[in-house]
Design a protein around this motif. Sequence first.
Motif, PDB file in Angstrom:
ATOM      1  N   ALA A   1      18.391 -11.888 -11.070  1.00 61.37           N
ATOM      2  CA  ALA A   1      17.625 -12.516 -12.149  1.00 61.37           C
ATOM      3  C   ALA A   1      18.508 -13.407 -13.015  1.00 61.37           C
ATOM      4  N   VAL A   2      19.684 -12.903 -13.424  1.00 57.99           N
ATOM      5  CA  VAL A   2      20.536 -13.699 -14.308  1.00 57.99           C
ATOM      6  C   VAL A   2      21.174 -14.856 -13.537  1.00 57.99           C
ATOM      7  N   PHE A   3      21.532 -14.640 -12.282  1.00 58.28           N
ATOM      8  CA  PHE A   3      22.172 -15.720 -11.509  1.00 58.28           C
ATOM      9  C   PHE A   3      21.206 -16.878 -11.287  1.00 58.28           C
ATOM     10  N   PHE A   4      20.017 -16.589 -10.789  1.00 55.68           N
ATOM     11  CA  PHE A   4      19.080 -17.668 -10.471  1.00 55.68           C
ATOM     12  C   PHE A   4      18.511 -18.309 -11.734  1.00 55.68           C
ATOM     13  N   SER A   5      18.419 -17.546 -12.812  1.00 55.24           N
ATOM     14  CA  SER A   5      17.952 -18.126 -14.068  1.00 55.24           C
ATOM     15  C   SER A   5      18.969 -19.125 -14.611  1.00 55.24           C
ATOM     16  N   GLU A   6      20.254 -18.753 -14.581  1.00 56.21           N
ATOM     17  CA  GLU A   6      21.294 -19.666 -15.062  1.00 56.21           C
ATOM     18  C   GLU A   6      21.498 -20.833 -14.090  1.00 56.21           C
ATOM     19  N   LYS A   7      21.314 -20.575 -12.814  1.00 55.09           N
ATOM     20  CA  LYS A   7      21.482 -21.631 -11.816  1.00 55.09           C
ATOM     21  C   LYS A   7      20.388 -22.693 -11.942  1.00 55.09           C
ATOM     22  N   ALA A   8      19.215 -22.280 -12.412  1.00 52.23           N
ATOM     23  CA  ALA A   8      18.101 -23.217 -12.561  1.00 52.23           C
ATOM     24  C   ALA A   8      18.315 -24.197 -13.704  1.00 52.23           C
ATOM     25  N   GLY A   9      19.233 -23.876 -14.608  1.00 50.81           N
ATOM     26  CA  GLY A   9      19.549 -24.794 -15.699  1.00 50.81           C
ATOM     27  C   GLY A   9      18.792 -24.496 -16.979  1.00 50.81           C
ATOM     28  N   ASN A  10      19.181 -25.184 -18.041  1.00 57.61           N
ATOM     29  CA  ASN A  10      18.547 -25.025 -19.347  1.00 57.61           C
ATOM     30  C   ASN A  10      17.155 -25.674 -19.324  1.00 57.61           C
ATOM     31  N   PRO A  11      16.104 -24.906 -19.625  1.00 59.31           N
ATOM     32  CA  PRO A  11      14.744 -25.474 -19.551  1.00 59.31           C
ATOM     33  C   PRO A  11      14.549 -26.692 -20.435  1.00 59.31           C
ATOM     34  N   LEU A  12      15.151 -26.700 -21.629  1.00 58.90           N
ATOM     35  CA  LEU A  12      14.993 -27.844 -22.527  1.00 58.90           C
ATOM     36  C   LEU A  12      15.647 -29.096 -21.962  1.00 58.90           C
ATOM     37  N   LEU A  13      16.855 -28.942 -21.441  1.00 58.34           N
ATOM     38  CA  LEU A  13      17.556 -30.100 -20.858  1.00 58.34           C
ATOM     39  C   LEU A  13      16.856 -30.576 -19.592  1.00 58.34           C
ATOM     40  N   ASN A  14      16.340 -29.633 -18.810  1.00 57.58           N
ATOM     41  CA  ASN A  14      15.610 -30.025 -17.595  1.00 57.58           C
ATOM     42  C   ASN A  14      14.386 -30.865 -17.931  1.00 57.58           C
ATOM     43  N   SER A  15      13.704 -30.476 -19.030  1.00 56.79           N
ATOM     44  CA  SER A  15      12.499 -31.208 -19.419  1.00 56.79           C
ATOM     45  C   SER A  15      12.820 -32.628 -19.897  1.00 56.79           C
ATOM     46  N   MET A  16      14.084 -32.845 -20.308  1.00 63.37           N
ATOM     47  CA  MET A  16      14.507 -34.173 -20.768  1.00 63.37           C
ATOM     48  C   MET A  16      15.060 -35.015 -19.625  1.00 63.37           C
ATOM     49  N   GLY A  17      15.095 -34.441 -18.430  1.00 59.71           N
ATOM     50  CA  GLY A  17      15.584 -35.185 -17.272  1.00 59.71           C
ATOM     51  C   GLY A  17      17.088 -35.224 -17.156  1.00 59.71           C
TER      52      GLY A  17
ATOM     53  N   THR B   1      24.051 -18.025 -25.499  1.00 62.44           N
ATOM     54  CA  THR B   1      23.677 -19.309 -24.893  1.00 62.44           C
ATOM     55  C   THR B   1      23.047 -19.147 -23.518  1.00 62.44           C
ATOM     56  N   LEU B   2      22.824 -17.909 -23.077  1.00 63.12           N
ATOM     57  CA  LEU B   2      22.140 -17.706 -21.807  1.00 63.12           C
ATOM     58  C   LEU B   2      20.699 -18.198 -21.908  1.00 63.12           C
ATOM     59  N   THR B   3      20.126 -18.572 -20.787  1.00 57.31           N
ATOM     60  CA  THR B   3      18.708 -18.934 -20.775  1.00 57.31           C
ATOM     61  C   THR B   3      17.889 -17.706 -21.180  1.00 57.31           C
ATOM     62  N   PRO B   4      16.637 -17.887 -21.614  1.00 53.82           N
ATOM     63  CA  PRO B   4      15.853 -16.730 -22.088  1.00 53.82           C
ATOM     64  C   PRO B   4      15.794 -15.562 -21.094  1.00 53.82           C
ATOM     65  N   LEU B   5      15.502 -15.846 -19.832  1.00 53.54           N
ATOM     66  CA  LEU B   5      15.431 -14.763 -18.847  1.00 53.54           C
ATOM     67  C   LEU B   5      16.828 -14.249 -18.498  1.00 53.54           C
ATOM     68  N   GLY B   6      17.814 -15.152 -18.479  1.00 49.82           N
ATOM     69  CA  GLY B   6      19.188 -14.707 -18.263  1.00 49.82           C
ATOM     70  C   GLY B   6      19.660 -13.790 -19.367  1.00 49.82           C
ATOM     71  N   GLY B   7      19.291 -14.099 -20.624  1.00 50.99           N
ATOM     72  CA  GLY B   7      19.661 -13.260 -21.751  1.00 50.99           C
ATOM     73  C   GLY B   7      18.914 -11.944 -21.793  1.00 50.99           C
ATOM     74  N   MET B   8      17.740 -11.900 -21.146  1.00 49.26           N
ATOM     75  CA  MET B   8      16.984 -10.655 -21.100  1.00 49.26           C
ATOM     76  C   MET B   8      17.631  -9.620 -20.178  1.00 49.26           C
ATOM     77  N   VAL B   9      18.366 -10.084 -19.176  1.00 48.80           N
ATOM     78  CA  VAL B   9      18.989  -9.166 -18.217  1.00 48.80           C
ATOM     79  C   VAL B   9      19.978  -8.212 -18.892  1.00 48.80           C
ATOM     80  N   PRO B  10      20.984  -8.693 -19.654  1.00 50.77           N
ATOM     81  CA  PRO B  10      21.874  -7.740 -20.323  1.00 50.77           C
ATOM     82  C   PRO B  10      21.133  -6.836 -21.305  1.00 50.77           C
ATOM     83  N   LEU B  11      20.093  -7.364 -21.950  1.00 52.05           N
ATOM     84  CA  LEU B  11      19.287  -6.540 -22.845  1.00 52.05           C
ATOM     85  C   LEU B  11      18.649  -5.371 -22.091  1.00 52.05           C
TER      86      LEU B  11
END
Length: 559
Positions: free
Chosen positions: A297-313, A354-364
């Motif tokens: 979960a944390v690997f693929f979430s971080e690998k997918a990139g920051n959702p905000l930056l992705n939305s900006m292209g 600074t982890l993505t939301p789902l990436g940050g949920m994993v350690p939680l």
Amino acid sequence: MEIIQILIVIGVLCLLVKPLGTYIYHIFSNQPNRTDKWFGWIEKPIYKLAGIRNQSGMTWRKYAGSLVLTNIVLVAAGYLILRTQKVLPLNPNGIDNMEATLSFNTIISFMTNTNLQHYSGETGLSYFAQMAVIMMMMFTSAVTGIVVAIAFIRGLTSKGHSLGNFFTDFVKGHTRLLLPLALIVTLVLVGLKVPQTFDATITVQTVEGAEQQIAVGPVASLVSIKHLGTNGGGFFGVNSAHPFENPSPLTNVIEILSMWCIPASLTYTYGRFAKNQRQGWVIFSAMMLLFLVFLSAVFFSEKAGNPLLNSMGVESAQGSMEGKEVRFGIAQSALFTAVTTAATTGTVNNMHDTLTPLGGMVPLVEMMLNTVFGGDGVGLVNMLMYAILAVFLAGLMVGRTPEFLGRKIESREMKLIAVAILAHPLIILGPTALALMTDLGRSAITNPGFHGISQVLYEYTSSAANNGSGFEGLADNTPFWNITTGIVMLLGRYVSIIALLGVAGSLVRKQWVPETIGTFRTDNMLFTGIVIGTVLIIGALTFLPVLVLGPVAEYLTLR
């Protein structure tokens, strides 16, 4: 290539489980073996100096009482050093005494194996305090957790009224396990360019002509025990993201294996005590399967990139690299994140804030469950607690008195287990609600909205799970946070330890029940699935609502 890196590290861990687990068994089996010849000459003068003449077994009450009193003495000595470090030796940088509430928080943090740091190590502590308090408690708190696991295992697998002798176990845990391993890892780290010196801060001239202060010190020795002891407190404020603590991918792997090897190997030790190695592999398999899910979960979430930056292209081929070190990349950052919160170590090589939301949920979630390998000793005990609960629930379903390793599970054991299970969410959710309700708590939040809720929730979850990592955006060095997290760390450590030692003390006195055709098997893959299901159901019932308010809501708003 990144996935291959991760698989190699996991493969090396699996190779370490059997030899290290066997070695730990020989240390605490109380049967004559080679470790007596290797280390007996060191231990005899320690027993004599400490006045330990009677090494007979203890009841669970005496074992727990000895543990708590020993920890109290160490806390008092450590607190005194922190409050007077300015006038003590080995303070070449002239660091002042630590403030009272911060000293309270720090000493509780390290004695409970949490190592939550509301200070920056290189500027908040003298070399003497780093060694005499921080490193000392990294050894003693880790050994405390290990001997609790050994006592609990004895309660499940032996016959009589004794869980062993706390003082004998405590000494052996230091002399035969942590000190030798820490020495080896320290020498390896020094060879890989991690500093180990008593020199004062180095003054250098930058390219622009300005002066810069570079902190050094006895770093390698602290880094070795902070990982082996699943402690996590960094010599430097940015912990294992600092190039002096963790200079290369190789040191990163060594640190991952160091904090992972003892919690994983204790499952094999448990199987040796139970005289049925499949019992140990069932627990190991349950832990590893849960871990692989969270790691993915944390690997693929971080690998997918920051959702905000992705939305900006914005180009994100490397993944979400915010808060991560380029020398580690996504793979080793994600693996480190998953391991440090699975093993409740708390050291970080990237900023979890600074982890993505789902990436940050994993350690939680890993800290909320507190069973995915867990810290030295306590992780195994927590998973065995869920195994007993799983047997109890399965027994109720078929209308049969539940049995675990030949002992009947009855109301006394279940009441104590209920205390341990319910205390964990209570000391997380209660203080989180209090902090969000009061100005003293809300004033520390640096990110508004759902991420701010996650910051507060993470701080108390980390404290209750005795992990110590943090969403470092929280401004937590205030009397409110120092005192409340200190109390949570105390309760998170000792309520479960005392309750589960009580369970072990109750089981060890029970008559062994022979296995029959109707006995529920606890050494097969079916039971592995039942244990995993029990952990996830209890975790979801207690924590899913608050996760929806934090990381899940943040993820949905960024979609």
